[in-house]
Design an enzyme around this catalytic site. Structure first.
Site, PDB file in Angstrom:
ATOM      1  N   ASP A  21      58.689 -54.281  24.983  1.00  0.00           N
ATOM      2  CA  ASP A  21      57.364 -54.223  24.343  1.00  0.00           C
ATOM      3  C   ASP A  21      56.354 -55.086  25.099  1.00  0.00           C
ATOM      4  O   ASP A  21      56.723 -56.068  25.742  1.00  0.00           O
ATOM      5  CB  ASP A  21      57.496 -54.694  22.883  1.00  0.00           C
ATOM      6  CG  ASP A  21      56.307 -54.258  22.033  1.00  0.00           C
ATOM      7  OD1 ASP A  21      55.509 -53.406  22.496  1.00  0.00           O
ATOM      8  OD2 ASP A  21      56.169 -54.777  20.910  1.00  0.00           O
ATOM      9  N   HIS A  38      52.622 -49.426  31.620  1.00  0.00           N
ATOM     10  CA  HIS A  38      53.890 -48.689  31.494  1.00  0.00           C
ATOM     11  C   HIS A  38      54.544 -48.513  32.864  1.00  0.00           C
ATOM     12  O   HIS A  38      55.746 -48.708  33.008  1.00  0.00           O
ATOM     13  CB  HIS A  38      53.663 -47.327  30.840  1.00  0.00           C
ATOM     14  CG  HIS A  38      53.169 -47.426  29.426  1.00  0.00           C
ATOM     15  ND1 HIS A  38      53.740 -48.257  28.503  1.00  0.00           N
ATOM     16  CD2 HIS A  38      52.132 -46.805  28.784  1.00  0.00           C
ATOM     17  CE1 HIS A  38      53.091 -48.146  27.347  1.00  0.00           C
ATOM     18  NE2 HIS A  38      52.115 -47.279  27.495  1.00  0.00           N
ATOM     19  N   LEU A 132      78.289 -48.874  34.691  1.00  0.00           N
ATOM     20  CA  LEU A 132      77.354 -49.276  33.631  1.00  0.00           C
ATOM     21  C   LEU A 132      76.822 -47.997  32.994  1.00  0.00           C
ATOM     22  O   LEU A 132      76.542 -47.025  33.692  1.00  0.00           O
ATOM     23  CB  LEU A 132      76.193 -50.064  34.261  1.00  0.00           C
ATOM     24  CG  LEU A 132      74.960 -50.338  33.382  1.00  0.00           C
ATOM     25  CD1 LEU A 132      75.280 -51.326  32.268  1.00  0.00           C
ATOM     26  CD2 LEU A 132      73.807 -50.897  34.219  1.00  0.00           C
TER      27      LEU A 132
END
Ligand code: IPE
Ligand code: IPE
Ligand code: MG
Length: 247
Positions: A21, A38, A132
């Site tokens: 955020d 972003h 992962l």
């Protein structure tokens, strides 16, 4: 002592979830538009993935777009979708080189077609990787996920494949989109907001939270290591008393 040296390698969370955020506020600080925030956040995603690999974290779940985020201005939503497709196209080779499997949670059917295609392609290309697992939460909301599970269970019961007596936490989890993923031990939220915003409500029942003031595009490997060090100071009691934990 370096931050790395402070980390107990025997107590690394298997699964870390992050609410990324603060992109918009970070961009504003730089005198730029929200989309710049972003796209700058992608670099933090890259460095966080790298740090996870170095430490041996097995699952990293990133909250990339919530069902509530559709209500943002159209230009921002379109920009986020384009950024997603572009980032996937840029990163898939590197995901493969590093043994990273990409999976998604959330209602993908509502995403634009070009996003669905790109996600399907990336999932297929990385499905054998085992180092992962990168879980992207896209058009995700925890309440939506729980309702979906309840609907699927109702169908099974109506079809008499299951009875209400069979319902346990384990059976319920089987119907969640995270059914093959262990619950996160650690949840990080950047940008100084101390809330969960409809993320993984079921799965975080016993998760440790780490909140930091840092905006997501400014979140570096050092911040990530500090979050793990913070996690390692916690005593996870799961309802017991301290003496029971320390044996
Ligand atoms: C997080 O940053 C990214 C998404 C929710 C897609 P924000 O865009 O929420 O940034 P702030 O919170 O407005 O600063
Ligand atoms: C949460 O951030 C969702 C994502 C990071 C994708 P928001 O910025 O949407 O959350 P609120 O509105 O501050 O709760
Ligand atoms: Mg926000």
């Amino acid at each position: 002592m370096t931050l790395e040296a402070k980390i107990d390698k025997t107590n690394i969370p298997k699964h870390i979830a992050i609410i990324m955020d603060g992109n918009g506020r970070w961009a504003k600080q730089q005198g730029q538009d929200r989309l710049f925030g972003h796209s700058s956040g992608v670099e933090s995603v890259r460095s966080t993935i790298k740090a996870c690999r170095e430490l041996g974290v097995q699952f990293l779940t990133l909250y990339a777009f919530s069902t509530e985020n559709w209500n943002r201005p159209k230009e921002e939503v379109d920009g986020l979708m384009d950024l997603l497709v572009q980032s996937i196209a840029n990163e898939v080779d590197e995901l493969n080189e590093n043994g990273i499997r990409l999976i998604t949670i959330g209602d993908e059917s509502q995403l634009p077609n070009h996003c669905q295609e790109s996600l399907g392609w990336a999932r297929e290309k990385t499905k054998e990787n085992r180092e992962l697992t990168l879980v992207l939460a896209l058009n995700y909301s925890a309440r939506w996920e729980i309702i979906q599970a309840v609907k699927k269970i109702a169908i099974e019961i109506e079809a008499k494949n299951m009875s209400s007596e069979d319902m346990t936490e384990k059976t319920f989890e089987h119907f969640l989109s995270t059914h093959d993923i262990p619950d996160p031990e650690l949840l990080i939220r950047t940008s100084g907001e101390n809330r969960v915003s409809n993320f993984l409500l079921w799965q975080i029942a016993y998760t440790e939270f780490h909140f930091t003031e840092v905006y997501w595009p400014a979140f570096s490997k050092e911040h990530f290591l500090k979050a793990i060090i913070d996690y390692q100071t916690r005593e996870r009691r799961f309802g017991l008393v301290s003496e029971q934990i320390q044996g």
